[in-house]
Design a protein around this motif. Structure first.
Motif, short mmCIF file in Angstrom:
data_model
loop_
_atom_site.label_atom_id
_atom_site.label_comp_id
_atom_site.label_asym_id
_atom_site.label_seq_id
_atom_site.Cartn_x
_atom_site.Cartn_y
_atom_site.Cartn_z
N LEU A 553 0.84 -1.21 0.00
CA LEU A 553 0.00 0.00 0.00
C LEU A 553 0.87 1.25 0.00
O LEU A 553 0.56 2.23 -0.69
N TRP A 554 1.96 1.21 0.76
CA TRP A 554 2.87 2.35 0.81
C TRP A 554 3.45 2.62 -0.58
O TRP A 554 3.59 3.78 -1.00
N ASN A 555 3.80 1.55 -1.31
CA ASN A 555 4.30 1.72 -2.69
C ASN A 555 3.23 2.31 -3.60
O ASN A 555 3.51 3.21 -4.41
N HIS A 556 2.02 1.79 -3.52
CA HIS A 556 0.94 2.29 -4.39
C HIS A 556 0.67 3.77 -4.14
O HIS A 556 0.46 4.54 -5.08
N ILE A 557 0.67 4.17 -2.87
CA ILE A 557 0.41 5.59 -2.55
C ILE A 557 1.54 6.46 -3.06
O ILE A 557 1.30 7.53 -3.66
N TYR A 558 2.78 6.03 -2.88
CA TYR A 558 3.92 6.86 -3.28
C TYR A 558 3.97 7.02 -4.80
O TYR A 558 4.19 8.12 -5.31
N PHE A 559 3.76 5.92 -5.54
CA PHE A 559 3.83 5.98 -7.00
C PHE A 559 2.51 6.41 -7.64
O PHE A 559 2.39 6.35 -8.87
N LYS A 560 1.54 6.77 -6.79
CA LYS A 560 0.23 7.27 -7.27
C LYS A 560 -0.47 6.26 -8.17
O LYS A 560 -1.03 6.60 -9.21
N ARG A 561 -0.41 5.00 -7.76
CA ARG A 561 -1.11 3.94 -8.49
C ARG A 561 -2.46 3.70 -7.80
O ARG A 561 -2.64 2.73 -7.08
N ARG A 562 -3.37 4.63 -8.00
CA ARG A 562 -4.63 4.58 -7.28
C ARG A 562 -5.43 3.33 -7.63
O ARG A 562 -6.04 2.70 -6.76
N ILE A 563 -5.43 2.95 -8.90
CA ILE A 563 -6.19 1.79 -9.31
C ILE A 563 -5.66 0.52 -8.64
O ILE A 563 -6.41 -0.40 -8.31
N SER A 564 -4.33 0.47 -8.42
CA SER A 564 -3.74 -0.71 -7.79
C SER A 564 -4.21 -0.88 -6.35
O SER A 564 -4.27 -2.00 -5.83
N ILE A 565 -4.53 0.24 -5.70
CA ILE A 565 -5.05 0.16 -4.33
C ILE A 565 -6.38 -0.58 -4.32
O ILE A 565 -6.64 -1.43 -3.46
N TYR A 566 -7.24 -0.26 -5.31
CA TYR A 566 -8.59 -0.81 -5.31
C TYR A 566 -8.65 -2.23 -5.86
O TYR A 566 -9.46 -3.04 -5.38
N VAL A 567 -7.82 -2.53 -6.88
CA VAL A 567 -7.94 -3.84 -7.53
C VAL A 567 -6.82 -4.80 -7.13
O VAL A 567 -6.83 -5.96 -7.58
#
Length: 838
Positions: A553-567
């Motif tokens: 989750l920390w990686n997704h937030i930093y790299f702004k991968r919003r879709i990766s958070i949800y899916v």
């Protein structure tokens, strides 16, 4: 601290240096060690670069220094270490002075060595001649002995002894040959001369020094008697073939004595000259040994600078050097100051220019470390260098790695031995580093000294939890169990039971760790410890994997991968929590809900019976039934198969919800990307129509947008692999943490076997013979404890811990597809050069 948890932010810069200031600026950057230069001449041959002549000069200086070093080491002269700070890189004009110094030293040393070799060769020849003159006197005395007449008859024939009424004189040659060649030499003489020669030989007792190799060789003196010039020629050829050295030897005893006196006089003179030559050579080498370390550092720094300058480009005017380099963004000011110092040193009036560049290239990964964190960071790098700016697992590994190791290695005694070894390496750090021990195994241990120390300390902690010290227990706080049997019962019965639902148990647990009474429980000790350690392993494993998923989750937030958070993140955390974290919760519910079994069910309240250990359901069976949507049909009639109300329905809901997460992980990202591409395609189509309506006549039509079906297919395949790996891996990884239980059990059992088979027997022996026996047995037990239980078991637990971090933990968030930041650093260059020499 940002660099510890995530790699440093890097920037690509372009550097402009004046030619006269380039050397000094690069020297300052080498001292700093924060700049990684890129090769701007990848297609240019190494021999066609601008500073190739300077590099060759440095290679030649290094060759001369290595020659000096070899001579210094051969004489056993200590080379002084560099006191204080390492010398700076000399200015380019100092290269001429260094070259002249090295040339003078090399020529002087070569001349001295040649003279010494010539003197030693002359000394060897005189020494061999001295032995020949001594030994041949004995040979001639034997030949003059009447008892040797039979051998002379055999050699010449009876009629050959007299010719014309006079005795014939035999010719002879004398010389020296290597002792191991004597048998073959003798056979060859016999066959080639058909037995018509007479050979006598005697060994030289003291070894002689070979002037070329300085080796000690053993030789023998020989003399060969023969008749006629033909045999003389043949004998000399054979001597030449066997590399025997021939010397003139007078026939008359008086002449031999006179020659021997002259030889002794010349040997004494040679000894004097040789001593003076060796003294002069020693003085030259001692003077060189004082500075050779400094010279090596200076030459290597000069060579490294010119190697780096060969990576630069020349501008059109040939007066400016252009470089591209990766630098940490936080150190830009420090690098600017270093460039300014280099410019001032060179006396240039034009300041260097350092510009940031925009690039789409992935920057290198740079994590700042110290002597404590570097070992843990290297464990991570052994798996793969982190992708630029992704989460760095090293700071968490500092705690989790020694802890998981300790779960498998938990023993207070063995942990204390390991911690003591680690503490000794840390305490003697500087002296041990100064020794520069040339052993790969030792360097591995010493490089991981802080890991060894922490693993030992954590093992001592888990050893206290397990209450295990060399397979024995400590009764520090007093057992919570007491014996209510009388002495006769204890004597008559080999095995007795203690009832936890009676006065045998004080109804409160041991204050810290496992109660020491379990050490005496031979019947069910392993059953109890198995259940305890197995559940602890699963609990630790699930929490460890959950922490790994949270790191993603920390990686997704930093790299702004919003879709990766949800899916990705949310379905993954839900899948792991609804199934495996729920299983962990069931363990805690079982521990807190069920108590000891009552002795007689007929006299107990049914509600009490349901919460007794007799009715406690199996967690494994419950989890399997949950996945299969079944209930346990083998439950006892007086027991409740569930642990709490509504458990069956809740479990079905959890399984269905977890299964619904799988298609979200599988199709979520491809569906989102397809939707985004269609949206962009429709926007592009509208813009094309508008351009067609408003375009001028005769204008070229805009090209139609191309599809991205290949990209979608690639994403779908990647997502399918990732989803299958995660779903199946969640099961296999959870089971993989059972290695914590398995290795802990194996370690405890091996320690118990070593105690029972060796030390226990020694402690039970009586008398003075028992003392001797105990001494021998203790030595064997200590050797087994250190070699097998500490070293081999420690290595096994280390490798299993490494696997749990690399596969089970890091696979949840760590891609490891980056490349390491390798700055131009004099410290690194000198260290690697020093290791190569050793």
């Amino acid at each position: 601290m940002g660099s510890l948890f995530r790699s440093e932010e890097m920037t690509l810069c372009q550097l402009f240096l004046q030619s006269e200031a380039a050397y000094a600026c690069v020297s300052e950057l080498g001292e700093l060690g924060l700049v990684q230069f890129r090769d701007l001449n990848p297609d240019v041959n190494a021999f066609q670069r601008k500073f190739v002549n300077e590099v060759r000069r440095c290679d030649e200086m290094e060759r001369k220094l290595r020659y000096l070093e070899k001579e210094i080491r051969r004489d056993g002269i200590p080379m002084l270490e560099i006191p204080g700070e390492v010398p700076e890189a000399p200015q380019p004009r100092e290269m001429i002075d260094l070259e002249a110094t090295f040339e003078k030293l090399e020529n002087e040393l070569r001349e001295v060595n040649q003279n010494a070799e010539a003197l030693k060769r002359n000394y060897l020849e005189l020494t061999e001649l001295k032995h020949i003159l001594r030994k041949t006197q004995v040979f001639f005395d034997e030949m003059a002995d009447p008892s040797r007449e039979e051998e002379q008859v055999t050699l010449l024939g009876e009629e050959g002894l007299m010719a014309g009424g006079q005795a014939l004189k035999l010719g002879f040659v004398a010389g020296v040959i290597l002792r191991e060649r004597i048998p073959a030499f003798e056979r060859m003489l016999w066959r080639a001369c058909r037995g018509n020669v007479f050979l006598r030989q005697a060994e030289i007792d003291t070894p002689l020094e070979d002037p070329s190799s300085s080796d000690q060789v053993y030789k023998s003196v020989f003399i060969i008697f023969f008749q006629g010039d033909q045999l003389k020629t043949r004998v000399k050829k054979i001597c030449e073939g066997f590399r025997a050295t021939l010397y003139p030897c007078p026939e008359a005893p008086a002449d031999r004595r006179e020659m021997a006196m002259g030889v002794m006089t010349r040997i004494e003179d040679l000894n004097t000259v040789l001593g003076q030559t060796q003294d002069h050579r020693h003085r030259v080498l001692v003077a060189a040994a004082k500075n050779i370390k400094n010279w090596f550092v200076k030459v290597r720094k000069i060579k490294a600078i010119y190697h780096t300058l060969n990576l630069f480009n020349l501008d059109v005017t040939q007066k400016c050097l252009i470089a591209e380099c990766w630098v940490p963004a936080l150190d830009m000011e420090t690098i600017q100051l270093a460039l300014r110092r280099g410019t001032e040193r060179s006396g240039s009036s034009v300041p260097p220019i350092l510009n940031r560049m925009e690039t789409l290239e992935d920057p290198p990964t740079y994590n700042r470390t110290n002597k404590f964190t570097s070992a843990f960071q290297n464990l991570i790098y052994a798996y793969g260098v982190a992708t630029y700016r992704e989460v760095n697992p090293a700071p968490y590994t500092i705690i989790t790695f020694p802890f998981l190791f300790a779960v498998m290695f938990g023993d207070l005694g063995h942990g204390a031995l390991m911690a003591a070894f680690g503490f000794w390496m840390c305490y003697k750090e500087k002296p041990l580093q100064a020794k520069k021990i040339d052993s790969e195994i030792w360097n591995i241990f010493f490089g991981g000294r802080y890991i060894v120390l922490l693993m030992g300390l954590f093992s001592m902690y888990t050893g206290l939890i397990y209450n295990d010290i060399f397979s024995k227990s400590l009764n520090i706080f007093g057992s919570s169990w007491q014996n209510n049997y009388n002495e006769s019962t204890l004597r008559e019965n080999k095995a007795l039971q203690l009832n936890p639902d009676s006065e045998d148990y004080l109804q409160y647990p041991y204050a810290f760790g496992i109660d020491p009474v379990w050490q005496l429980a031979e019947a069910n000790k392993i059953i109890f410890m198995n259940a305890y350690k197995m559940k602890i392993s699963i609990i630790i494993g699930v929490f460890h994997m959950l922490f790994g998923v949270c790191m993603s989750l920390w990686n997704h937030i930093y790299f702004k991968r919003r879709i990766s958070i949800y899916v990705e993140f949310i379905p993954q955390i839900m899948f792991l929590t609804l199934l495996f974290f729920y299983m962990v919760l069931l363990m805690f519910i079982k521990w807190t809900t069920y108590g000891p079994s009552p002795p007689y069910f007929g006299s107990q309240d049914p509600e009490i019976v349901k919460t007794s250990g007799f009715c406690a359901p199996s967690i494994l069976i419950t989890f399997i039934n949950m996945m299969l949507f079944k209930t346990d049909a083998n439950t006892r009639p007086q027991c409740d198969p569930t642990m709490f109300a509504g458990q069956i329905g809740l479990q079905k809901f959890f399984v269905i919800l977890a299964l619904m997460c799988v298609p979200v992980m599988l199709f979520g990202k491809p569906y989102y990307l397809m939707k985004e591409q269609k949206k962009r395609a429709s926007q592009g189509h509208q813009s094309m129509e508008a351009a067609a309506e408003n375009g001028a006549a005769g204008g070229a039509p805009a090209p139609a947008p191309r599809g991205h079906d290949d990209d979608i297919t690639e994403v779908f395949i990647h997502q399918a692999i990732h989803t299958i790996e995660y779903v199946l891996g969640s099961v296999s990884h959870t089971a993989s943490y059972l290695r914590l239980w398995a290795l802990s059990l194996a370690h405890a059992q091996l320690a118990e076997v070593a105690w029972n088979m060796l030390l226990r027997k020694g402690l039970k022996s009586a008398g003075y013979q028992g003392g001797i026996y105990l001494y021998v047995v203790f030595a064997g037990w200590a050797a087994i404890s250190v070699s097998i239980l500490v070293l081999m078991e420690g290595l096994s637990a280390f490798l299993h811990t490494l696997r749990l971090h690399w596969v089970e933990f890091q696979s949840k968030f760590y891609s490891g597809e980056g490349y390491l930041f390798q700055p131009f650093s004099f410290e690194v260059i000198l260290d690697s050069a020093g290791q190569t020499e050793e």
